[in-house]
Motif scaffolding. Structure first.
Motif, mmCIF file in Angstrom:
data_model
loop_
_atom_site.group_PDB
_atom_site.id
_atom_site.type_symbol
_atom_site.label_atom_id
_atom_site.label_comp_id
_atom_site.label_asym_id
_atom_site.label_seq_id
_atom_site.Cartn_x
_atom_site.Cartn_y
_atom_site.Cartn_z
ATOM 1 N N ILE A 72 -17.737 -28.840 -63.387
ATOM 2 C CA ILE A 72 -18.466 -28.594 -62.147
ATOM 3 C C ILE A 72 -19.487 -29.699 -61.952
ATOM 4 O O ILE A 72 -20.234 -30.046 -62.871
ATOM 5 N N VAL A 73 -19.506 -30.255 -60.739
ATOM 6 C CA VAL A 73 -20.550 -31.197 -60.332
ATOM 7 C C VAL A 73 -21.344 -30.535 -59.225
ATOM 8 O O VAL A 73 -20.767 -29.983 -58.288
ATOM 9 N N ILE A 74 -22.667 -30.574 -59.339
ATOM 10 C CA ILE A 74 -23.531 -29.924 -58.347
ATOM 11 C C ILE A 74 -24.335 -30.987 -57.610
ATOM 12 O O ILE A 74 -25.075 -31.758 -58.231
ATOM 13 N N ASP A 75 -24.175 -31.028 -56.298
ATOM 14 C CA ASP A 75 -24.975 -31.908 -55.438
ATOM 15 C C ASP A 75 -26.126 -31.076 -54.899
ATOM 16 O O ASP A 75 -25.926 -30.166 -54.095
ATOM 17 N N THR A 76 -27.337 -31.368 -55.357
ATOM 18 C CA THR A 76 -28.480 -30.526 -55.014
ATOM 19 C C THR A 76 -29.160 -30.987 -53.732
ATOM 20 O O THR A 76 -28.894 -32.073 -53.216
ATOM 21 N N GLY A 77 -30.075 -30.159 -53.269
ATOM 22 C CA GLY A 77 -30.915 -30.562 -52.161
ATOM 23 C C GLY A 77 -31.928 -31.605 -52.616
ATOM 24 O O GLY A 77 -32.234 -31.727 -53.800
ATOM 25 N N ALA A 78 -32.441 -32.359 -51.666
ATOM 26 C CA ALA A 78 -33.425 -33.394 -51.994
ATOM 27 C C ALA A 78 -34.780 -32.772 -52.282
ATOM 28 O O ALA A 78 -35.079 -31.665 -51.848
#
Length: 204
Positions: A72-78
């Protein structure tokens, strides 16, 4: 299962681009899910054209789909808060912090790493959008981070229009049509992803 989270305290540092290409690399090893946790939904928009080889879901659906994937790769909020940062560190095998070599980005990163050091999290810094020679911005940024004893990665990502084309075409950069720099751009992320996998305790 390997969980890699990508986060940044400033926009415009190739956070989503990094998440997409880490997922593309990991998906070649085993089925990979990209969780889009950014309110801008940049990764979901990238995937909407159907050209990405892995599954992208919003954060609200992550629990439902995560059992079906090996990575799993998680692209988070800035700009995560201190509490959010604590949760991010506790929920992944490795936190990746992309930054470009501009002074404002480095300042924002240094604020991030100070908070991370207080949390004791495992993370790596990835230099992105590095301008070509004769510019020395990339070298100077690496020297600064190294002097601060921060875990900056050996690999770095060169600045190229191929990534903008990849997003527009809805594909990983290695599938971009009509770009002479696409292969070199993918090579940069292959090197970075292999280093990240090793740092996270896996094998590429």
């Amino acid at each position: 299962m390997m969980i890699i989270t990508v986060a940044g305290f400033k926009g415009g540092v190739a956070k989503t681009t990094t998440a997409v290409h880490l997922a593309a690399f990991l998906n070649r090893l085993a089925p990979t899910l990209l969780v889009d946790g950014d309110t801008n939904r940049s990764a979901s928009l990238w995937a909407s054209q159907g050209g990405l080889p892995f599954t992208v879901v919003p954060e609200t659906q992550a629990m439902k789909y995560s059992r079906q994937f090996d990575h799993i790769v998680i692209d988070t909020g800035a700009r995560p808060t201190a509490d959010e940062l604590r949760d991010l560190v506790g929920g992944c095998d490795l936190l990746v912090l992309p930054t470009n070599p501009e002074a404002m980005s480095l300042d924002a990163l240094l604020q991030t790493t100070e908070a991370l050091q207080n949390l004791g999290g495992t993370y790596r810094i990835l230099l992105t959008l590095v301008p070509p020679v004769p510019s020395r911005e990339g070298e100077e940024a690496r020297a600064l981070l190294t002097a601060e004893r921060l875990p900056v990665m050996r690999a770095s990502i060169r600045h190229t229009s191929a990534f903008r084309h990849a997003s527009a075409q809805g594909v990983p950069v290695y599938d971009v049509k009509g770009s002479k720099s696409a292969k070199l751009a993918w090579l940069d992320y292959e090197r970075a992803a292999a280093e990240i996998v090793t740092a996270a305790g896996g094998s590429a």
